[in-house]
Design an enzyme around this catalytic site. Structure first.
Site, PDB file in Angstrom:
ATOM      1  N   SER A   6      41.023 110.737  37.613  1.00 40.25           N
ATOM      2  CA  SER A   6      40.470 109.965  36.503  1.00 40.25           C
ATOM      3  C   SER A   6      39.578 110.860  35.654  1.00 40.25           C
ATOM      4  O   SER A   6      39.240 111.979  36.047  1.00 40.25           O
ATOM      5  CB  SER A   6      39.642 108.803  37.046  1.00 40.25           C
ATOM      6  OG  SER A   6      38.453 109.315  37.610  1.00 40.25           O
ATOM      7  N   LYS A   7      39.209 110.337  34.498  1.00 32.83           N
ATOM      8  CA  LYS A   7      38.330 111.078  33.608  1.00 32.83           C
ATOM      9  C   LYS A   7      37.011 111.385  34.330  1.00 32.83           C
ATOM     10  O   LYS A   7      36.442 112.457  34.182  1.00 32.83           O
ATOM     11  CB  LYS A   7      38.076 110.245  32.354  1.00 32.83           C
ATOM     12  CG  LYS A   7      37.174 110.938  31.372  1.00 32.83           C
ATOM     13  CD  LYS A   7      36.861 110.062  30.190  1.00 32.83           C
ATOM     14  CE  LYS A   7      35.692 110.622  29.424  1.00 32.83           C
ATOM     15  NZ  LYS A   7      34.428 110.558  30.171  1.00 32.83           N
TER      16      LYS A   7
END
Ligand code: GLU
Length: 504
Positions: A261-262
């Protein structure tokens, strides 16, 4: 036999920056289309107006352009199946919802958000499904006439799929083979919303049909929705021309524990978006691979390896090579761990092997940002060639090569001082004279003269080379010191030596 034209699509929802997994989906679509002489379609799936984010669509187009993955048909490229934005296709979907209702495969539902909330509190893991639908407010419980009346009275409604109970739905996935689901695990998904917009589930099926999509590649996270899509294909089109499915493996965190994920990127210090993305609300900027100094060729090459390998051990591929070598059957089922060190390796390999003329303008822009104008410098290409082996990112050129264009601002005198003496001082004074008198200032000639002078003064060239480097560069780095002197030229070399001699 007439072979069906290959038509693939990337169907993003414009809800933010494009994560590297999204670009990899584009890449696999693109490679498959190109190697089969097919078309790559970009369809914007923006039916969920609540998730619409300003600028996200433009960002997607810009990313594809940067990566060299241009669609044949899209909202900006046009094409025979326009419009390519689902919000602009709104009137088209209702008739399919009506068809499903007429066949008993979908039904109107009138439950308000509050009513559904109450159910969620009452029933653990509430699903709108075979077990609950007969206790909710819909056309199945109210009857057709009452439902029709409510609609005429303007009561808001949605249309839900009427899933059969306990039925196996099987699809053949190009990567995973046969995958089966039991409908009892699924819920009666909304197909048409109260605002008349279709949901993703209805729109994706209708548009894949109308746009004659032959193969649908998408991330593994969509696999749980696939049985609903297959049922819709069956109900609406008798499975006629259903695309072949391929659910691509997830891109995992570096330790392999879950989807990347970011936040993982923020935590571990690497980008997860293709290009810088500024959140229009918070103004927070997420750094992209482009801005951190990746070449698009390296970015694409790194992405293809997340889930695919050619099999021979070869790792560097141009787009043309990928188009001929990529095989969807060789895409792995298991998730692909993201390895930032490996990503950087791809970039440094590309920087080394690609002609510097291909990225010289980008590098010149980076220099300009650092206040150094190299655009018209005749030595630019030569300099980039000399330092490219030391650069992992395009931005590294600024650090590695500024001294070619501008005298260093800080000089590591402390690295010279402890071993400095009169003998060395005299050597450099003599060196200045030699340089002044020399007719040619070629690196090889200078090196020869330097070494002869050192021998004549009973000094080891090794002991003189470090001070010489620091005089020219400011620190202990850079390519061959005589190459540096020859490029910056006689006058500049002399001036930099003098400046340091004065400070010692
Ligand atoms: N609109 C979906 C997304 O945002 C596309 C899934 C699909 O390709 O079917 O990723």
């Amino acid at each position: 036999m007439d072979k069906k034209k290959v038509r693939v699509r990337f169907a993003p929802s414009p809800t933010g920056g494009l994560h590297l997994g999204g670009v990899r989906t584009v890449l696999f679509n693109y490679l498959f289309a190109k190697q089969n002489g097919g078309d790559f379609i970009l369809r914007i799936e923006d039916t969920d107006q609540t998730r619409f984010v300003e600028g996200a669509e433009a960002y997607i187009f810009e990313t594809l352009k940067w990566c060299g993955l241009q669609p044949n048909e899209s909202a900006i490229h046009g094409g025979p199946f326009a419009p390519y934005r689902q919000s602009e296709r709104k009137p088209l979907y209702k008739k399919y919802a009506d068809q499903l209702i007429a066949a008993g495969q979908a039904y109107y539902a009138f439950d308000t958000a509050e009513e559904l909330d109450v159910k969620r509190k009452e029933i653990p893991n509430f699903q709108y499904n075979h077990a609950t639908r007969m206790s909710l407010r819909n056309a199945l419980t109210l009857g057709d006439a009452a439902a029709k009346q409510l609609i005429e009275d303007g009561v808001p409604y949605v249309v839900r799929i009427n899933l059969p109970y306990n039925k196996e739905v099987t699809l053949t996935d190009m990567i995973r083979g046969e995958v089966s689901f039991n409908t009892s695990q699924l819920d009666d998904k909304v197909l048409l919303k109260a605002d008349g917009m279709p949901t993703y589930h209805l729109a994706v099926v209708v548009d894949d049909y109308l746009m004659k999509i032959s193969h649908a590649f998408r991330g593994e996270e969509w696999l749980p929705s696939a049985p609903v899509h297959v049922l819709l294909w069956q109900y609406l089109f008798g499975l006629h021309n259903m695309p072949q499915w391929a659910h691509l493996p997830l891109i995992l965190k570096p330790d392999g524990n879950g989807k990347l994920s970011k936040r993982d990127g923020d935590r571990l210090g690497f980008p997860t978006f293709a290009m810088d993305w500024t959140d229009p609300k918070t103004k927070e900027v997420a750094t992209g691979f482009r801005e951190i100094g990746f070449l698009p060729e390296a970015f694409v090459n790194m992405l293809v390896a997340l889930g695919w390998s050619e099999g021979s051990g070869k790792e560097i591929f141009t787009m043309d090579q990928l188009i001929s070598k990529f095989h969807i059957e060789r895409v792995h089922k298991g998730g692909a761990k993201f390895d930032y060190e490996k990503a950087k390796w791809y970039n440094s390999e590309w920087i080394k092997t690609m002609p510097v003329t291909r990225y010289q303008l980008q590098v010149a822009d980076l220099f300009a940002k650092a206040g150094i104008d190299v655009r018209n410098d005749e030595n630019l290409v030569k300099v980039l060639e000399l330092v490219k082996d030391r650069c992992t990112f395009l931005n590294d050129f600024v650090q590695q090569a500024s001294f070619f264009f501008k005298a260093p601002e800080t000089i590591d005198i402390a690295a010279i001082q402890p071993k400095w003496d009169d003998k060395k001082n005299l050597f450099f004074i003599e060196l200045i004279k030699t340089i002044e008198l020399s007719s040619s200032f070629e690196a090889a000639n200078l090196e020869l003269a330097f070494k002869e002078m050192a021998a004549a003064n009973q000094l080891k060239p090794g002991e003189l080379m470090l001070p010489f480097r620091i005089m020219l560069v400011g620190g202990k780095f850079g390519p061959h010191v005589f190459d540096i002197a020859s490029i910056i030229g006689k006058e500049e070399t002399i001036s930099r030596i003098k400046k340091v001699l004065a400070a010692l």
